[in-house]
Design an enzyme around this catalytic site. Structure first.
Site, PDB file in Angstrom:
ATOM      1  CG  LEU A  45      -1.928  -0.683   1.182  1.00 40.31           C
ATOM      2  CD1 LEU A  45      -2.978  -0.481   2.567  1.00 40.31           C
ATOM      3  CD2 LEU A  45      -2.850  -0.032   0.050  1.00 40.31           C
ATOM      4  CG  ASP A  46       0.831   3.873  -3.219  1.00 45.94           C
ATOM      5  OD1 ASP A  46       1.814   3.027  -3.718  1.00 45.94           O
ATOM      6  OD2 ASP A  46       0.094   4.078  -4.177  1.00 45.94           O
ATOM      7  NE  ARG A  47       5.772   8.923   3.798  1.00 47.52           N
ATOM      8  CZ  ARG A  47       6.490   9.931   3.940  1.00 47.52           C
ATOM      9  NH1 ARG A  47       6.848  10.648   2.686  1.00 47.52           N
ATOM     10  NH2 ARG A  47       6.533  10.842   4.984  1.00 47.52           N
ATOM     11  NE  ARG A 144       0.810   7.170  -6.693  1.00 43.76           N
ATOM     12  CZ  ARG A 144       0.768   7.468  -5.577  1.00 43.76           C
ATOM     13  NH1 ARG A 144       1.097   6.898  -4.374  1.00 43.76           N
ATOM     14  NH2 ARG A 144       0.140   8.670  -5.150  1.00 43.76           N
TER      15      ARG A 144
END
Length: 183
Positions: A45-47, A144
């Protein structure tokens, strides 16, 4: 027996146990929340995304969760800028063509604002620009991807929360907390 940890990753936390990117200004990592040896994230999961991150000590299970080949559904609650039009939702359902090729069809529907925890920092609010919430379900996981798909149809993401991976959900997990399953 495989160990599986369901973790509610807060906004701003990296989906890894160490931060090799910036020694001058270390960023929050999984090690600040999970002290279980031998488990690794199954996917990322992206930051700037929140929600369900699955960790396991089983390499084969990790591959089955993360690989698009197994088509394990992942559902996201997405706050977008603007009010979705039927053709925008239809485009997400059909699949869109991004720079790295066409996406698989996605589940996409507008939903009422979910009862989620407040985000820190809060999502920017603009009186003149409406926002809405979508439930988006993917069976692949490109970098993303939800953000890029929504932007492609003219609905930029303001907040992105992964709610579920397969049958596992965030239900009952506060941000920064986890529970262990034994499979």
């Amino acid at each position: 027996m495989s160990r599986v940890i369901l973790f509610n990753k807060p906004y701003g936390v990296l989906s890894q146990f160490t931060d090799t990117g910036n020694a001058d200004s270390p960023r929050a990592t999984l090690s600040g929340f999970i002290d279980v040896p031998g488990v690794y994230p199954a996917g990322r999961l992206d930051r700037d995304s929140e929600g369900l991150l699955v960790l396991t000590d089983d390499g084969r299970l990790q591959a089955r969760i993360a690989s698009p080949r197994f088509k394990r559904p992942k559902t996201y609650l997405v706050q977008v800028e603007g009010q979705p039009l039927p053709d925008q939702l239809a485009a997400l359902r059909k699949g869109v063509t991004l720079k790295d090729g066409p996406t698989r069809p996605a589940g996409a529907e507008q939903i009422d604002p979910p009862d989620l925890w407040p985000r820190d920092p809060p999502v920017r609010f603009r009186k003149t620009v409406p926002d809405a919430w979508l439930r988006v379900t993917l069976t692949e996981g490109r970098n993303r991807q939800v953000r890029r798909m929504c932007a492609h149809v003219g609905l930029p993401c303001l907040r992105l929360v992964r709610w579920s991976v397969g049958d596992w959900t965030l239900d009952g997990l506060a941000p920064g907390t986890w529970r262990e399953l034994r499979l």
